[in-house]
Design an enzyme around this catalytic site. Structure first.
Site, PDB file in Angstrom:
ATOM      1  CE  LYS A 107      -4.385  -1.359   2.093  1.00  0.00           C
ATOM      2  NZ  LYS A 107      -4.215  -2.782   2.492  1.00  0.00           N
TER       3      LYS A 107
ATOM      4  CD  GLU B 137     -11.815   5.814   2.210  1.00  0.00           C
ATOM      5  OE1 GLU B 137     -11.893   7.001   1.849  1.00  0.00           O
ATOM      6  OE2 GLU B 137     -11.275   4.920   1.552  1.00  0.00           O
TER       7      GLU B 137
ATOM      8  CB  SER C 264      -0.323  -8.104  -0.757  1.00  0.00           C
ATOM      9  OG  SER C 264      -1.077  -8.960   0.091  1.00  0.00           O
TER      10      SER C 264
HETATM   11  C1  PLP Z   1      -5.087  -3.803   2.012  1.00  0.00           C
HETATM   12  C2  PLP Z   1      -4.405  -5.070   1.722  1.00  0.00           C
HETATM   13  C3  PLP Z   1      -4.834  -5.931   0.695  1.00  0.00           C
HETATM   14  C4  PLP Z   1      -6.069  -5.704  -0.115  1.00  0.00           C
HETATM   15  O1  PLP Z   1      -6.055  -4.593  -0.940  1.00  0.00           O
HETATM   16  P1  PLP Z   1      -5.860  -4.669  -2.511  1.00  0.00           P
HETATM   17  O2  PLP Z   1      -6.190  -3.297  -2.982  1.00  0.00           O
HETATM   18  O3  PLP Z   1      -6.804  -5.701  -3.050  1.00  0.00           O
HETATM   19  O4  PLP Z   1      -4.463  -5.045  -2.762  1.00  0.00           O
HETATM   20  C5  PLP Z   1      -4.099  -7.083   0.449  1.00  0.00           C
HETATM   21  N1  PLP Z   1      -3.010  -7.382   1.180  1.00  0.00           N
HETATM   22  C6  PLP Z   1      -2.570  -6.590   2.173  1.00  0.00           C
HETATM   23  C7  PLP Z   1      -1.366  -7.000   2.948  1.00  0.00           C
HETATM   24  C8  PLP Z   1      -3.249  -5.410   2.480  1.00  0.00           C
HETATM   25  O5  PLP Z   1      -2.806  -4.633   3.484  1.00  0.00           O
END
Ligand code: PLP
Length: 404
Positions: free
Chosen positions: A85, A107, A374
């Site tokens: 992010k 938000e 992610s």
């Molecule tokens: C917020 C988040 C997501 C989900 O958001 P996407 O916009 O679908 O990527 C996925 N993995 C992690 C670690 C997150 O913090």
């Protein structure tokens, strides 16, 4: 195709008074794309503040255990603040600075996006206001604590369900009232144009890194790239570069939650339908009256009723395939990844891992799966301890309170 549309999806469905603000943003974004100085500053921050490029590591133990395709892990959890992010938040923060804005509005549901915004605002010397439902504040106290340490103001939203949807409304109201000095920082490839395109463009560096890194390691393209999908920013980031390379199969993994009953999951493509919510057209989990339904997932980041418009388009085009895994499968994959590879993933990322664990044994040893991890799992400490009913962790918490 008019800009901001992906087939029939996307668009800009907002109250009239927000159109000038979105147009101002679009103009600023388009001009920033042509400015080498902007790109230089973005890449410099990604390298020196974020920690890019993140590693692509061969999961040797898991590959041997499963006996099929080679598994590579893109460790986005090594980014500053622990997930992908921060990448698009830095991009948007730079844009806010370029537009002369002094204040970031955001938000947040689970708090991860709020945390990334608060981090970027601190780095750029801007004020930061984060709207968060009262229910979410109660559930996500650690993130609220960190946002406040970073200097952000966390404003509780006390109406509606007191969750994300109400926080979105509060943030939009603030933006309408303070549009001249404030930047609305959206957290995924969702919302009205230009947010989905812009967020994807900031994130697409992830797929570029994957392609380069795998070329070095295997001298080939991946056969599969697997990513979890909440709004879709980590998935679009990992996929974008491979879209024209049709031999690379792209798999998005949604949250199967507790099961297939309505309200028990966040599988937008099986249970959802096309609608217009929060300013864009896409698939949403909604009831007969078009009201957005409550969703469930053990991972906060996948617990969302909508999905980015470009993902909806690419699903209909057949370019991205979608699968889902349950809470239980994700928790099992969490444990497997931690114990076999020494990586504690975010529960969102554990969904992508869970699908890869099912896929790898069906493939040949020559094939390569890249799993986009992610984020890292630190933020999920309380949820995982609860899910695994870790008695020692609870007695630690009790003792901690006694010493207060
Ligand atoms: C917020 C988040 C997501 C989900 O958001 P996407 O916009 O679908 O990527 C996925 N993995 C992690 C670690 C997150 O913090």
């Amino acid at each position: 195709m008019p800009s901001g549309h992906f087939g029939k999806f996307g668009g800009r469905f907002v109250p009239e008074m927000l159109i000038p603000a979105l147009e101002e943003l679009e103009v600023a974004y388009e001009s920033s794309k042509k400015d080498p100085e902007f790109k230089k500053e973005f890449l410099d921050l990604l390298k020196n503040f974020c920690g890019r490029p993140t590693p692509l590591v061969f999961a040797k133990n898991l590959t041997e255990k499963l006996g099929g395709a080679k598994i590579y892990l893109k460790n986005e959890g090594l980014n500053h603040t622990g997930a992908h992010k921060i990448t698009h938040c830095i991009g948007q923060g730079l844009l806010a600075k370029r537009m002369g804005k002094k204040r970031i509005i955001a938000e947040t549901g689970a708090g991860q996006h709020g945390l990334a915004c608060a981090t970027v605002a601190a780095k750029f010397g801007m004020e930061c206001v984060v709207y968060m439902g009262e229910t979410d504040i109660a559930r996500q106290r650690p993130n609220v604590f960190w946002m406040e340490q970073l200097g952000a103001k966390v404003v509780p939203v006390e109406y509606g369900n007191k969750t994300l949807k109400d926080a979105v409304n509060a943030a939009l109201k603030d933006w309408i009232e303070n549009v001249s000095d404030s930047y609305y920082l959206l957290g995924s490839v969702v919302g009205p144009h230009p947010y989905p395109t812009m967020t994807r463009d900031f994130q697409k560096i992830v797929g570029e890194e994957i392609q380069n890194q795998l070329k070095g390691a295997e001298k080939k393209l991946p056969d599969y790239v697997v990513a979890c999908v909440g709004g879709g920013s980590n998935a679009m980031g990992a996929f974008n570069n491979f879209l024209p390379l049709k031999q690379v199969r792209l798999i998005g993994v949604e949250a199967g939650g507790r099961g297939t009953k309505k309200g028990d999951n966040a599988v937008r493509f099986k249970g959802g339908s096309v609608g217009v919510v929060e300013g864009f057209k896409s698939y949403f989990l909604q009831d007969e009256d078009g009201q957005v339904m409550n969703t469930h997932s053990v991972s906060a980041g996948l617990d969302y009723a909508g999905i980015g418009p470009e993902l909806a388009f690419l699903k209909e085009e057949g370019r991205i395939e979608f699968e889902s895994v349950t809470d239980k499968e994700a928790l099992d994959a969490f444990k497997t990844l931690a114990s076999f590879e020494g990586i504690i993933p975010a529960l969102e990322s554990a969904h992508a891992m869970a699908y890869a664990l099912k896929l790898a044994p069906k493939l040949s040893k020559k094939e390569v799966i890249v799993v986009n991890l992610s984020g890292r799992g630190d933020k999920d400490l309380f949820i995982v301890a609860e899910a695994f009913k870790d008695k020692n962790f609870y007695s630690f918490l009790k003792d901690f309170l006694k010493n207060e």
